[in-house]
Structure formats: structure tokens, C-alpha cells
Design a protein around this motif. Structure first.
Motif, PDB file in Angstrom:
ATOM      1  N   SER A 199      -3.959  24.517  -3.831  1.00  0.00           N
ATOM      2  CA  SER A 199      -3.888  24.844  -1.916  1.00  0.00           C
ATOM      3  C   SER A 199      -2.511  25.975  -2.403  1.00  0.00           C
ATOM      4  O   SER A 199      -1.780  25.238  -2.599  1.00  0.00           O
ATOM      5  CB  SER A 199      -4.090  23.959  -1.328  1.00  0.00           C
ATOM      6  OG  SER A 199      -4.958  22.681  -0.761  1.00  0.00           O
ATOM      7  N   GLU A 230      -9.685  26.566   9.590  1.00  0.00           N
ATOM      8  CA  GLU A 230      -9.859  25.779  10.192  1.00  0.00           C
ATOM      9  C   GLU A 230     -10.213  24.659  11.722  1.00  0.00           C
ATOM     10  O   GLU A 230     -10.551  25.640  12.723  1.00  0.00           O
ATOM     11  CB  GLU A 230      -8.681  24.340   9.505  1.00  0.00           C
ATOM     12  CG  GLU A 230      -7.283  24.353  10.506  1.00  0.00           C
ATOM     13  CD  GLU A 230      -6.780  23.444  10.400  1.00  0.00           C
ATOM     14  OE1 GLU A 230      -6.535  23.516   8.874  1.00  0.00           O
ATOM     15  OE2 GLU A 230      -5.793  22.516  10.721  1.00  0.00           O
ATOM     16  N   LYS A 269     -17.864  22.268   9.166  1.00  0.00           N
ATOM     17  CA  LYS A 269     -17.097  23.505   8.392  1.00  0.00           C
ATOM     18  C   LYS A 269     -17.611  23.765   7.185  1.00  0.00           C
ATOM     19  O   LYS A 269     -17.803  24.142   6.282  1.00  0.00           O
ATOM     20  CB  LYS A 269     -15.890  23.606   8.650  1.00  0.00           C
ATOM     21  CG  LYS A 269     -14.968  24.868   8.441  1.00  0.00           C
ATOM     22  CD  LYS A 269     -14.750  25.357   9.756  1.00  0.00           C
ATOM     23  CE  LYS A 269     -13.677  26.128   9.276  1.00  0.00           C
ATOM     24  NZ  LYS A 269     -14.340  27.377   9.594  1.00  0.00           N
ATOM     25  N   GLU A 270     -16.901  22.264   6.759  1.00  0.00           N
ATOM     26  CA  GLU A 270     -17.003  22.305   5.041  1.00  0.00           C
ATOM     27  C   GLU A 270     -18.212  21.100   4.658  1.00  0.00           C
ATOM     28  O   GLU A 270     -18.468  20.922   5.379  1.00  0.00           O
ATOM     29  CB  GLU A 270     -15.665  21.144   4.343  1.00  0.00           C
ATOM     30  CG  GLU A 270     -14.128  22.243   4.384  1.00  0.00           C
ATOM     31  CD  GLU A 270     -14.279  23.314   4.441  1.00  0.00           C
ATOM     32  OE1 GLU A 270     -14.710  24.058   3.214  1.00  0.00           O
ATOM     33  OE2 GLU A 270     -12.890  23.735   4.842  1.00  0.00           O
ATOM     34  N   ASN A 313     -12.736  27.922  15.139  1.00  0.00           N
ATOM     35  CA  ASN A 313     -11.530  27.749  14.581  1.00  0.00           C
ATOM     36  C   ASN A 313      -9.924  27.876  15.151  1.00  0.00           C
ATOM     37  O   ASN A 313      -9.605  28.620  16.108  1.00  0.00           O
ATOM     38  CB  ASN A 313     -11.812  28.895  14.093  1.00  0.00           C
ATOM     39  CG  ASN A 313     -12.939  29.415  13.485  1.00  0.00           C
ATOM     40  OD1 ASN A 313     -13.867  28.258  13.463  1.00  0.00           O
ATOM     41  ND2 ASN A 313     -13.687  30.351  13.023  1.00  0.00           N
ATOM     42  N   ARG A 327      -4.725  27.700   9.944  1.00  0.00           N
ATOM     43  CA  ARG A 327      -4.484  27.124   8.442  1.00  0.00           C
ATOM     44  C   ARG A 327      -2.846  27.010   9.077  1.00  0.00           C
ATOM     45  O   ARG A 327      -2.390  28.072   9.077  1.00  0.00           O
ATOM     46  CB  ARG A 327      -4.847  27.509   7.315  1.00  0.00           C
ATOM     47  CG  ARG A 327      -6.547  27.180   7.000  1.00  0.00           C
ATOM     48  CD  ARG A 327      -6.724  27.238   5.523  1.00  0.00           C
ATOM     49  NE  ARG A 327      -8.291  27.320   5.591  1.00  0.00           N
ATOM     50  CZ  ARG A 327      -9.351  26.063   5.455  1.00  0.00           C
ATOM     51  NH1 ARG A 327      -7.722  24.922   5.305  1.00  0.00           N
ATOM     52  NH2 ARG A 327     -10.564  26.406   5.429  1.00  0.00           N
TER      53      ARG A 327
END
Ligand code: FAD
Ligand code: NAI
Length: 497
Positions: free
Chosen positions: A117, A157, A174-175, A315, A318
């Protein structure tokens, strides 16, 4: 007989040719050839992210121009439009993943893929710091590298608005792991409801599924849940199926505000027929372990028992994006995201940082369609910049060259002036599509200079073919098509992993 033999012969020939072509391309995909190594004379291009924007860029980029480094906590691309289908088992999770290395290994020059990340970007010293945030880490798990160009494509996110209990008790969509978690919890609710001696109130609670957010994610997921109930759960849990309820909660006056009015009405009537309850002008105020707290249109507060809450309320940025923006406070003050110019260059920088997709604040909606077009556009821009940089280098060499080279110098200067001008990004809207369950989809399609709004079973077939062709690889297309066939023949799997 002659005609029959001719027909059979032609069919066999076509099948053999098709099969041969399929085998050839599959093998080509599977066995990438040798690549050029990184070249110290080339500039370093760092790409943060492996989603729609980044993967579309990687697909189109001429990697011989740069030493490319991709940094992303996921070493794959996720085809988000089919994520709700994964949540109910219509599609297997791996069918909609494309490992990033499958893309980069086919490029001309080596691309370094780092599963990490990005934690900090320094736009002054032009460095990116990143950390290995996975379960297993080596001795080194945090480092900083320099870049010449950076493409920031980290997406967004889930927006929780800091509403109490959302992170603790709700599932997101989302993931990939969100879809898998939702599927596990959903089946857990079914099995707990089937536990002997459960009271009827508790059965009703466990089988009440609440989807928060009437945007496309919430609507598609509600439709998929309904299909799962009708096509599979009725067979395997006949005593419980009648008690399963799906409620979609939306704070605005209608669901799907970005679609045309007639498609909103069509969706609402389809949901009514499918017995999916829609609560509009209703806001979720809190999510508890066994209930959701709703503010109803008349402002009264109601606590509704439920077994599962899926949060699809939009949304937010991040932290890494917020931190980067905070370093350029004068140019970056839009709370929706990174401000970019018409060439996707981050405002307030010297043109070395580009940003695409959901992390940016533009006039376009945060969609895959926009992010992928921006990614492909950036590939062209970066190609042009590489040519410009090479020419600049050559001009520096010519500075020291004798008068005889004057003509080449003049031509190079002219070409350089042309290359300095970047064509702005232009979005071409291909339409909006959404699946609404019961083998129906809706579509708002650009038609001549107007809009064609269509919904129903034919649109569903169009939806399927559009997404099948949008998938990035033949491997994904084959896997998704096979999953659809598997479900048609054998139904969805109801085992809980
Ligand atoms: P993403 O695709 O989200 O990619 C972001 C990437 O950055 C990911 O690889 C992530 O792992 C990586 N990343 C995250 N943090 C870091 C970090 N710190 N450092 C480095 N990398 C990082 N849009 C449509 O147009 N049509 C649809 O049908 C559609 N369906 C959707 C269905 C669902 C369920 C969802 C959730 C979204 C859907 N969307 C759809 C929206 C679409 O997925 C997004 O607009 C799109 O993914 C944005 O692309 P992106 O590249 O900006 O971000
Ligand atoms: P969204 O932002 O489109 O919708 C979220 C909805 O949740 C909003 O309508 C909002 O009013 C509602 N909401 C927020 N807080 C709430 C609360 N407390 N209680 C009740 N309702 C609340 O988010 P979504 O659907 O995740 O989509 C994100 C982006 O991805 C959008 O740009 C969308 O167009 C795109 N997308 C497109 C798809 C498609 O084209 N088929 C599918 C999925 C996403």
C-alpha cells in the motif's frame, strides 16, 4: 445425404477452426515471451493501484518508454461490475480477477509489480513510500522509491459517514473479500434460522436482509439476492424461503437517481413484483448487531430487526489521497477528491503526478467507464511525454554539436513544440447499465444526440454480452461464461465456506 454431409462437414470445420484459434490464444496468454530489462537511461513511472484506471493504463502503455513500477495492496485487477454476482454465488470469485502479472508479463519491457500500500507521496522530492500490509511480511516491509512520473489511481473506499455500528456490523460491497464475507454471513443467517427450536420472530429477523443505498450497487445486489432466493433457496430451504425478506433503504426520494425517470419507475415496479421492499426518503442512523435504526420520511425513528446489513452508501477518499492533497493545500481543496487539469495532471504539482478514477474530483461520475478511459488516455499522454523527453535529450546533445547539425536542430525544435501540446482528455459516454434481478436489466444508452432508455429481458442479454466483452482477458470471459452456464444447469452452491 449429400446436403446433410456437407452441413456436418462445414460445422465440423468451423468447430475445429474455432477450437484451434481458442487454443492458440489461450496458449499465447499462458506463455509470455522474454522481456527487455529495466533501462537506467529511461524515466521511472510509478503507478499506484491495480484497478480500472491503472489496469487500463497498463494495457495500453508502451512499456519500452519507461521503467514501470506498479504498487498495489492487491496483486490483481477486480472486475467490480460483477461483484454483486459473486456475493450470491452466481459467479466464482476468481473468475472476475485478473492477476496484474498476467498483464505486465506480456509487455515489451519488464514491469515491477509490488504488492504493497502506498502510504505517503512526497510531491516535492518525488518519492513514494509504501508498506507491505499483507499477513506475511519479510525482513523489509516498508520502503521509499523515487519517481519521475507518478500515476495515482488508488480509487476510493466505502463512505460510512461515521454512522455508528456500520464498520462493526455491516458488510460492504467494494472488494472481493466483502462479497465473500456477505455470502458467508447470508448462508449463516439461513442455517441459524434452520436451527431447531428457533422462534418465528427470530426466524423472521435472521432472514431479513437490509441493503443500504439505492445507488446501482445496492439495486444490483438486491436483484441478485432475489434471484438467489427464487432460483435456489426455494428448493433447498423450502420451509424458510417464504420468510426471507429483502429491504432496500435509500435516503433520497428514489433509487438510481442517475438513471432516467422511466427506468427508475421500471426498477421500482420490478422490485415490487419481486417483493423487494424499497424504503425511500429513509435514512439509516445506526447499525446494531441485530437491527438497523431508521429515520423514516416523517422523521420518526424505527428500529428494524434484521440478520444481515449490506452497506452500499457510496464512496469517500482514502487516507493516502487525503494526505497527498493536504501537502498541496492551495491547489487541492475539493473535498470530493484530487483536482486535476484537462490532461489529468494533479493541480499544484509540476506535471509529474497524474491522477485518474475515483480518487479524483471531476465533472464525471466515479465509474469504471470513466477510470478506464482516463487510463487509456494517460497511456497516450505518457507515450507523447517519452517522445518529448527523448527529443529534449537529443537537443541537449545538439547544443554541443557543430553548425552542420543546424537543420536537424531546427526540425527537432519544431517537433518538440508540437509534443509539448497535450490533447485534453475527452470522455465518451457509452451508456449506463444495471442488472435489477429476475433476468432483467436497465440501460440508458446514447442514441444519436439523445438517450435510449430500455429495460427488460433483452436488455439483460445485452448487459451480459456487454460485460462479457468488457472483461479484460479471454481467460476471464471463459470463466464467467462457464459460471453462468454452471448456474443454469446446476444452480448456485448453498454451502457455507
Ligand atoms: P479501483 O478500480 O477501485 O482501483 C483502485 C486500486 O488501488 C485497487 O487496485 C486498490 O487495491 C488499489 N489501492 C488501494 N489503496 C492503495 C494504496 N494505498 N496504494 C496503492 N494502491 C492502492 N462502474 C461502472 O462504470 N459500471 C459498473 O457496472 C460498475 N459496477 C460496480 C459495482 C460495484 C459493486 C462497485 C463497488 C463499483 C462499480 N462500478 C461500476 C464503479 C467502478 O468500480 C469504479 O468507478 C472503478 O473501480 C474506479 O476505478 P479506479 O481505478 O479509480 O479505482
Ligand atoms: P452511490 O453513491 O451511487 O449510491 C449510494 C446511495 O446511498 C445514495 O443514493 C445515497 O443517497 C444513499 N445513502 C447514503 N447514506 C445513506 C443512509 N445513511 N441511509 C440510506 N441511504 C443512504 O453508490 P454506489 O451505488 O456504491 O455507486 C458508486 C459509484 O459506482 C457510482 O458512481 C455508480 O454510478 C458506480 N456504479 C455503477 C454501476 C453500474 O453502472 N451498473 C454499478 C455499481 C456502481
Amino acid at each position: 445425404w449429400k446436403r446433410f454431409l456437407q452441413a456436418t462437414g462445414s460445422i465440423t470445420l468451423v468447430t475445429l477452426a474455432g477450437g484451434g484459434a481458442f487454443y492458440y490464444y489461450a496458449q499465447k496468454d499462458k506463455t509470455p515471451g522474454p522481456q527487455l530489462p529495466h533501462d537506467p537511461s529511461k524515466k521511472t513511472l510509478v503507478i499506484c493501484g491495480s484497478g480500472w484506471g491503472a489496469t487500463s493504463l497498463l494495457n495500453s502503455l508502451e512499456t519500452e518508454d519507461y521503467n514501470v513500477i506498479v504498487i498495489s495492496p492487491k496483486n490483481y485487477f477486480l472486475f467490480t461490475p460483477l461483484l454483486p454476482s459473486v456475493a450470491v454465488g452466481t459467479i466464482s470469485p476468481r473468475s472476475i480477477l485478473q492477476p496484474t502479472r498476467y498483464v505486465t508479463r506480456h509487455k515489451k519491457r519488464q514491469v515491477t509489480v509490488i504488492e504493497a500500500s502506498a502510504t505517503d507521496v512526497d510531491p516535492v522530492n518525488k518519492t513514494v513510500t509504501f508498506a507491505d500490509t499483507s499477513e506475511i511480511q519479510g525482513a523489509v516491509s516498508n520502503t521509499t522509491i523515487p519517481y519521475d512520473y507518478l500515476v495515482f489511481a488508488v480509487g476510493a473506499e466505502v463512505q460510512t459517514f461515521n454512522i455508528p455500528g456500520v464498520r462493526e456490523h455491516a458488510c460492504f460491497m467494494k472488494e472481493l473479500e466483502d462479497a465473500e464475507k456477505m455470502q458467508r454471513r447470508f448462508m449463516d443467517c439461513m442455517e441459524s434460522a434452520a436451527f431447531p427450536g428457533q422462534t418465528s420472530d427470530e426466524v423472521k429477523r435472521l432472514l431479513h436482509m437490509v441493503v443500504v443505498g439505492g445507488g446501482p450497487t445496492g439495486v444490483e445486489l438486491s436483484g441478485e439476492l432475489h434471484d438467489f432466493l427464487e432460483e435456489d433457496l426455494r428448493s433447498w430451504y423450502p420451509e424458510l424461503a417464504e420468510s426471507v425478506r429483502i429491504t432496500l433503504v435509500e435516503a433520497l426520494p428514489s433509487v438510481l437517481p442517475s438513471f432516467s425517470k422511466q427506468l427508475i419507475d421500471y426498477t421500482e415496479s420490478t422490485f415490487k413484483e419481486a417483493k423487494i421492499d424499497i424504503l425511500t426518503k429513509t435514512m439509516v442512523k445506526e447499525v446494531k448487531e441485530k437491527s438497523v435504526v431508521l429515520q423514516m420520511p416523517d422523521k420518526s425513528i424505527v428500529e428494524v430487526p434484521c440478520g444481515l446489513v449490506v452497506w452500499a452508501a457510496g464512496n469517500t477518499l482514502r487516507n493516502v489521497t487525503r494526505d497527498l492533497m493536504a501537502k498541496l493545500p492551495e491547489a487541492q481543496n475539493n473535498r470530493r477528491g484530487i483536482t486535476v487539469d484537462e490532461c489529468m495532471r494533479m493541480a499544484g504539482t509540476d506535471g509529474s503526478i497524474f491522477a485518474v478514477g475515483d480518487c479524483t474530483a471531476t465533472t464525471y461520475a466515479p465509474t469504471a467507464q470513466v477510470a478506464s478511459q482516463q487510463g487509456a488516455y494517460l497511456a497516450r499522454v505518457l507515450g507523447q511525454l517519452a517522445k518529448r523527453d527523448n527529443l529534449e535529450y537529443r537537443l541537449n546533445e545538439l547544443d554541443a554539436a557543430p553548425e552542420a547539425e543546424k537543420q536537424e536542430r531546427e526540425q527537432a525544435e519544431k517537433r518538440l513544440a508540437k509534443l509539448e501540446k497535450l490533447r485534453p482528455f475527452k470522455y465518451s459516454h457509452q451508456g449506463s447499465l444495471a442488472y435489477i434481478g429476475s433476468d432483467k436489466a436497465i440501460a440508458d444508452l446514447p442514441f444519436f444526440n439523445g438517450n435510449l432508455a430500455t429495460g427488460g429481458v433483452a436488455t439483460f442479454l445485452f448487459w451480459r454480452s456487454a460485460y462479457l466483452s468488457t472483461l479484460f482477458s479471454m481467460r476471464n470471459r471463459t470463466l464467467v461464461a462457464t459460471d453462468w452456464l454452471k448456474v443454469k444447469f446446476f444452480g448456485r452452491d448453498v454451502s457455507r465456506e
